[in-house]
Design a protein around this motif. Structure first.
Motif, PDB file in Angstrom:
ATOM      1  N   ALA A 146       0.111  -8.056  -8.288  1.00 42.16           N
ATOM      2  CA  ALA A 146      -0.872  -7.018  -8.030  1.00 42.16           C
ATOM      3  C   ALA A 146      -0.424  -5.720  -8.686  1.00 42.16           C
ATOM      4  N   GLY A 147      -1.374  -5.034  -9.302  1.00 40.14           N
ATOM      5  CA  GLY A 147      -1.082  -3.759  -9.944  1.00 40.14           C
ATOM      6  C   GLY A 147      -0.780  -3.842 -11.417  1.00 40.14           C
ATOM      7  N   VAL A 148      -0.499  -5.050 -11.928  1.00 37.39           N
ATOM      8  CA  VAL A 148      -0.184  -5.178 -13.344  1.00 37.39           C
ATOM      9  C   VAL A 148      -1.451  -4.979 -14.167  1.00 37.39           C
ATOM     10  N   ALA A 155      -6.145  -6.915  -5.368  1.00 35.54           N
ATOM     11  CA  ALA A 155      -6.448  -7.883  -4.297  1.00 35.54           C
ATOM     12  C   ALA A 155      -6.039  -9.303  -4.685  1.00 35.54           C
ATOM     13  N   LEU A 156      -4.827  -9.459  -5.165  1.00 33.01           N
ATOM     14  CA  LEU A 156      -4.341 -10.739  -5.678  1.00 33.01           C
ATOM     15  C   LEU A 156      -3.938 -11.678  -4.534  1.00 33.01           C
ATOM     16  N   LEU A 193       1.161  -6.757   6.204  1.00 34.38           N
ATOM     17  CA  LEU A 193       1.539  -7.242   4.880  1.00 34.38           C
ATOM     18  C   LEU A 193       0.402  -7.974   4.184  1.00 34.38           C
ATOM     19  N   ASN A 194      -0.821  -7.514   4.409  1.00 37.62           N
ATOM     20  CA  ASN A 194      -1.961  -7.993   3.646  1.00 37.62           C
ATOM     21  C   ASN A 194      -2.249  -6.994   2.536  1.00 37.62           C
ATOM     22  N   LEU A 195      -2.425  -7.506   1.334  1.00 37.58           N
ATOM     23  CA  LEU A 195      -2.732  -6.660   0.186  1.00 37.58           C
ATOM     24  C   LEU A 195      -4.194  -6.223   0.289  1.00 37.58           C
ATOM     25  N   VAL A 196      -4.414  -4.923   0.478  1.00 33.33           N
ATOM     26  CA  VAL A 196      -5.766  -4.387   0.643  1.00 33.33           C
ATOM     27  C   VAL A 196      -6.437  -4.205  -0.709  1.00 33.33           C
ATOM     28  N   TRP A 197      -5.722  -3.561  -1.627  1.00 31.26           N
ATOM     29  CA  TRP A 197      -6.212  -3.444  -3.000  1.00 31.26           C
ATOM     30  C   TRP A 197      -5.032  -3.144  -3.917  1.00 31.26           C
ATOM     31  N   ARG A 209      -2.097  -1.107  -2.339  1.00 31.00           N
ATOM     32  CA  ARG A 209      -2.034  -0.720  -0.938  1.00 31.00           C
ATOM     33  C   ARG A 209      -1.874  -1.952  -0.062  1.00 31.00           C
ATOM     34  N   TRP A 210      -0.890  -1.895   0.837  1.00 28.99           N
ATOM     35  CA  TRP A 210      -0.603  -2.980   1.775  1.00 28.99           C
ATOM     36  C   TRP A 210      -0.771  -2.461   3.186  1.00 28.99           C
ATOM     37  N   ASP A 211      -1.368  -3.292   4.072  1.00 22.92           N
ATOM     38  CA  ASP A 211      -1.459  -2.869   5.461  1.00 22.92           C
ATOM     39  C   ASP A 211      -0.211  -3.272   6.225  1.00 22.92           C
TER      40      ASP A 211
END
Length: 323
Positions: A84-86, A68-69, A319-323, A314-316
């Motif tokens: 995100a994800g790193v 959620a960056l 283009l919002n980063l959900v998690w 995960r992106w909606d």
């Protein structure tokens, strides 16, 4: 799921009945007749970071993933390319906690493989959840001289509504085919916020250059069905207003000198009330309507999977980063 909301505030301070300082920017200001000094701020900040260190040690956490960056401003160089994800080491995670406490940028959650999660909220609150009973966490808080409240944490436990397509070879082949008809604008996102994205301009022969630098978790949006409009800088604001109106979200950019990266400005509220100084430099500028969704036929939207084929973010569709 229940977690703890942790802070330095007593009940009256938390409720607003007693005026108190809430962050680094308050150094030098007076609260209840007492000036907040830098030494006092750093002393309290150290308590938060020490709590995080004790938390990670107690649950034997060595690695944490950035979730959620949001990046609202340019990041300090010591953070490198944060996305995100790193996965970060324990010590780097603690440095990031200090950065978020002090400056509020970036904002993210740090999540361990065991299910522990820590994030920094506005006004120096820590939101923490741990696997199992909260009693161990409550003990750590009490020992830190910080204060705690139970909070209910709503976690995204479903991937419904998020982008599931992968940035595989067929995607890049589609982009390459589109460049045969003209240049294609491509948006790469690694976090929410203006500084968590970069626009690129690709043509025949430069698609591979971009594909090679995409990391797991990044969202990639290729505007294969959208035409890039180019016009003189002096007339671009009027041109945008005439074609899509003043309030439609728009990206304005100039041509890259080297490579594919564009110098761009994003106007999410539209071009209304903007002046020439807000535009990128250059005599000729391009623009494209911002992709507020991926189901309008203009865009191909994918997410880069990791080496095992899994999506670490995960992106909606907006283009919002959900998690």
């Amino acid at each position: 799921m229940d977690g703890l909301l942790i802070s330095r505030y007593a009940d009256k301070e938390r409720s607003g009945a007693l005026n108190t300082w809430t962050g680094y920017e308050d150094i030098g200001h007076v609260f209840c007749g007492k000036t907040l000094t830098a030494d006092e701020y750093y002393r309290v900040e150290d308590r938060y970071v020490d709590f995080g260190r004790d938390l990670f040690s107690r649950f034997e956490v060595e690695k944490l993933q950035v979730r959620a960056l949001t990046i609202g401003e340019p990041l300090p160089s010591w953070l490198g390319f944060l996305r995100a994800g790193v996965v970060l080491s324990r010590e780097t995670s603690l440095l990031l906690v200090r950065q978020m406490l002090r400056y509020g940028n970036p904002s993210c959650s740090l999540v361990s493989p065991e299910g522990l999660s820590l994030s920094v909220a506005t006004d120096m609150y820590l939101s923490v959840e741990v696997p199992g009973e909260l009693s161990v966490l409550e003990e750590l808080v009490d020992r830190s001289a910080l204060r705690r409240d139970i909070e209910t944490i709503e976690l995204p436990d479903s991937a419904d509504g998020t982008i599931d397509n992968r940035a595989d070879s067929s995607f890049w082949e589609s982009v390459r085919s589109a460049t045969l008809k003209g240049e294609v604008a491509v948006l790469v996102c690694w976090g929410n916020g203006r500084w968590g994205q970069q626009w690129h301009l690709v043509g025949d022969g430069t698609v591979e250059c971009l594909a090679d630098v995409i990391s797991p978790g990044m969202a990639v949006v290729a505007m294969v069905g959208a035409r890039i409009e180019w016009c003189p800088r002096a007339t671009i604001i009027d041109r945008i207003s005439e074609q899509i109106g003043d309030e439609a979200s728009v990206v304005v950019f100039n041509r890259p000198v080297v490579g594919t990266e564009l110098s761009f400005e994003l106007f999410l509220g539209g071009i209304v009330l903007q002046d020439m100084e807000s535009l990128p430099s250059g005599g000729e500028l391009g623009w494209i309507e911002y992709p507020a969704g991926t189901e309008d036929g203009r865009a191909l939207c994918v997410v880069q999977a990791d080496s095992s084929g899994d999506l670490v973010c995960r992106w909606d569709s907006d283009l919002n980063l959900v998690w």
